[in-house]
Design a protein around this motif. Sequence first.
Motif, PDB file in Angstrom:
ATOM      1  N   LYS A  94       0.840  -1.206   0.000  1.00 31.12           N
ATOM      2  CA  LYS A  94       0.000   0.000   0.000  1.00 31.12           C
ATOM      3  C   LYS A  94       0.871   1.250   0.000  1.00 31.12           C
ATOM      4  CE  LYS A  94      -3.909   2.134   2.383  1.00 31.12           C
ATOM      5  NZ  LYS A  94      -3.498   3.482   2.133  1.00 31.12           N
ATOM      6  N   VAL A  95       1.905   1.248   0.829  1.00 27.73           N
ATOM      7  CA  VAL A  95       2.811   2.409   0.871  1.00 27.73           C
ATOM      8  C   VAL A  95       3.472   2.603  -0.487  1.00 27.73           C
ATOM      9  CG1 VAL A  95       4.985   3.233   1.860  1.00 27.73           C
ATOM     10  CG2 VAL A  95       3.209   2.320   3.361  1.00 27.73           C
ATOM     11  N   LEU A  96       3.912   1.527  -1.110  1.00 27.05           N
ATOM     12  CA  LEU A  96       4.548   1.599  -2.422  1.00 27.05           C
ATOM     13  C   LEU A  96       3.562   2.113  -3.465  1.00 27.05           C
ATOM     14  CD1 LEU A  96       7.049   1.036  -4.134  1.00 27.05           C
ATOM     15  CD2 LEU A  96       6.217  -1.294  -4.443  1.00 27.05           C
ATOM     16  N   SER A  97       2.355   1.602  -3.424  1.00 28.77           N
ATOM     17  CA  SER A  97       1.329   2.045  -4.371  1.00 28.77           C
ATOM     18  C   SER A  97       1.029   3.535  -4.185  1.00 28.77           C
ATOM     19  CB  SER A  97       0.053   1.224  -4.170  1.00 28.77           C
ATOM     20  OG  SER A  97      -0.985   1.700  -4.975  1.00 28.77           O
ATOM     21  N   ASP A  98       0.895   3.956  -2.921  1.00 31.05           N
ATOM     22  CA  ASP A  98       0.646   5.379  -2.637  1.00 31.05           C
ATOM     23  C   ASP A  98       1.809   6.232  -3.129  1.00 31.05           C
ATOM     24  OD1 ASP A  98      -1.739   4.694  -1.471  1.00 31.05           O
ATOM     25  OD2 ASP A  98      -1.035   4.959   0.606  1.00 31.05           O
ATOM     26  N   ALA A  99       3.019   5.765  -2.906  1.00 33.55           N
ATOM     27  CA  ALA A  99       4.199   6.522  -3.348  1.00 33.55           C
ATOM     28  C   ALA A  99       4.223   6.624  -4.870  1.00 33.55           C
ATOM     29  CB  ALA A  99       5.475   5.846  -2.846  1.00 33.55           C
ATOM     30  N   ARG A 100       3.889   5.535  -5.567  1.00 36.42           N
ATOM     31  CA  ARG A 100       3.856   5.575  -7.031  1.00 36.42           C
ATOM     32  C   ARG A 100       2.817   6.562  -7.529  1.00 36.42           C
ATOM     33  NH1 ARG A 100       4.168  -0.853  -8.226  1.00 36.42           N
ATOM     34  NH2 ARG A 100       6.438  -1.046  -8.152  1.00 36.42           N
ATOM     35  N   SER A 101       1.616   6.508  -6.955  1.00 36.59           N
ATOM     36  CA  SER A 101       0.565   7.414  -7.434  1.00 36.59           C
ATOM     37  C   SER A 101       0.927   8.869  -7.147  1.00 36.59           C
ATOM     38  CB  SER A 101      -0.787   7.047  -6.823  1.00 36.59           C
ATOM     39  OG  SER A 101      -0.803   7.283  -5.438  1.00 36.59           O
ATOM     40  N   LYS A 102       1.527   9.142  -5.994  1.00 39.28           N
ATOM     41  CA  LYS A 102       1.939  10.516  -5.684  1.00 39.28           C
ATOM     42  C   LYS A 102       3.053  10.961  -6.622  1.00 39.28           C
ATOM     43  CE  LYS A 102       0.477  10.676  -0.892  1.00 39.28           C
ATOM     44  NZ  LYS A 102       0.870  10.778   0.505  1.00 39.28           N
ATOM     45  N   THR A 103       3.975  10.042  -6.911  1.00 42.41           N
ATOM     46  CA  THR A 103       5.073  10.367  -7.828  1.00 42.41           C
ATOM     47  C   THR A 103       4.530  10.663  -9.212  1.00 42.41           C
ATOM     48  OG1 THR A 103       6.573   8.951  -6.575  1.00 42.41           O
ATOM     49  CG2 THR A 103       7.245   9.528  -8.787  1.00 42.41           C
ATOM     50  N   GLU A 104       3.603   9.830  -9.679  1.00 39.67           N
ATOM     51  CA  GLU A 104       3.002  10.069 -10.995  1.00 39.67           C
ATOM     52  C   GLU A 104       2.286  11.416 -11.013  1.00 39.67           C
ATOM     53  OE1 GLU A 104       0.484   6.694 -11.748  1.00 39.67           O
ATOM     54  OE2 GLU A 104       2.188   5.353 -12.099  1.00 39.67           O
ATOM     55  N   GLU A 105       1.592  11.739  -9.929  1.00 35.56           N
ATOM     56  CA  GLU A 105       0.886  13.025  -9.839  1.00 35.56           C
ATOM     57  C   GLU A 105       1.877  14.184  -9.881  1.00 35.56           C
ATOM     58  OE1 GLU A 105      -1.634  15.267  -6.413  1.00 35.56           O
ATOM     59  OE2 GLU A 105      -2.096  13.137  -6.702  1.00 35.56           O
TER      60      GLU A 105
END
Length: 138
Positions: A94-105
Amino acid sequence: MAQENHFGKGVIIGFLTGGALGAALALLYAPKTGRELRDEIKSKKDEYLDEAEKYLADAKDKAIDLINDGKKRSESLIKDAKSKSDELIKDAEKVLSDARSKTEEFVKTGKAKAEEKTGQIKTAVKAGVDAYKETKKS
């Protein structure tokens, strides 16, 4: 807990040994005929052998119970550890997924801002070139 088992075992063995020695000495010093003495020794021997067999059977049962209890505890610990590791893996994903989505944003926002600034710079440069050309003509 292990020390209590060893202590209890030692006490029982001590009682059995002490009882056997005491009975043997009592028999040897008692005023009886040889036949009576032999019969009584045989009787006491059988009695002590029966007690020793009972003690060994109880010890075996207790050992089996301890082994089974240990197996249950280890299975429970393994199950808990597996459950906790699964939870940790889910949390990490979940942390990795959140980090990816924030990075993409952030990347999208950064690209949009860069394109906007690039457009403004191009417009400013074009305006400067046009202004230069106008001043040269005049």
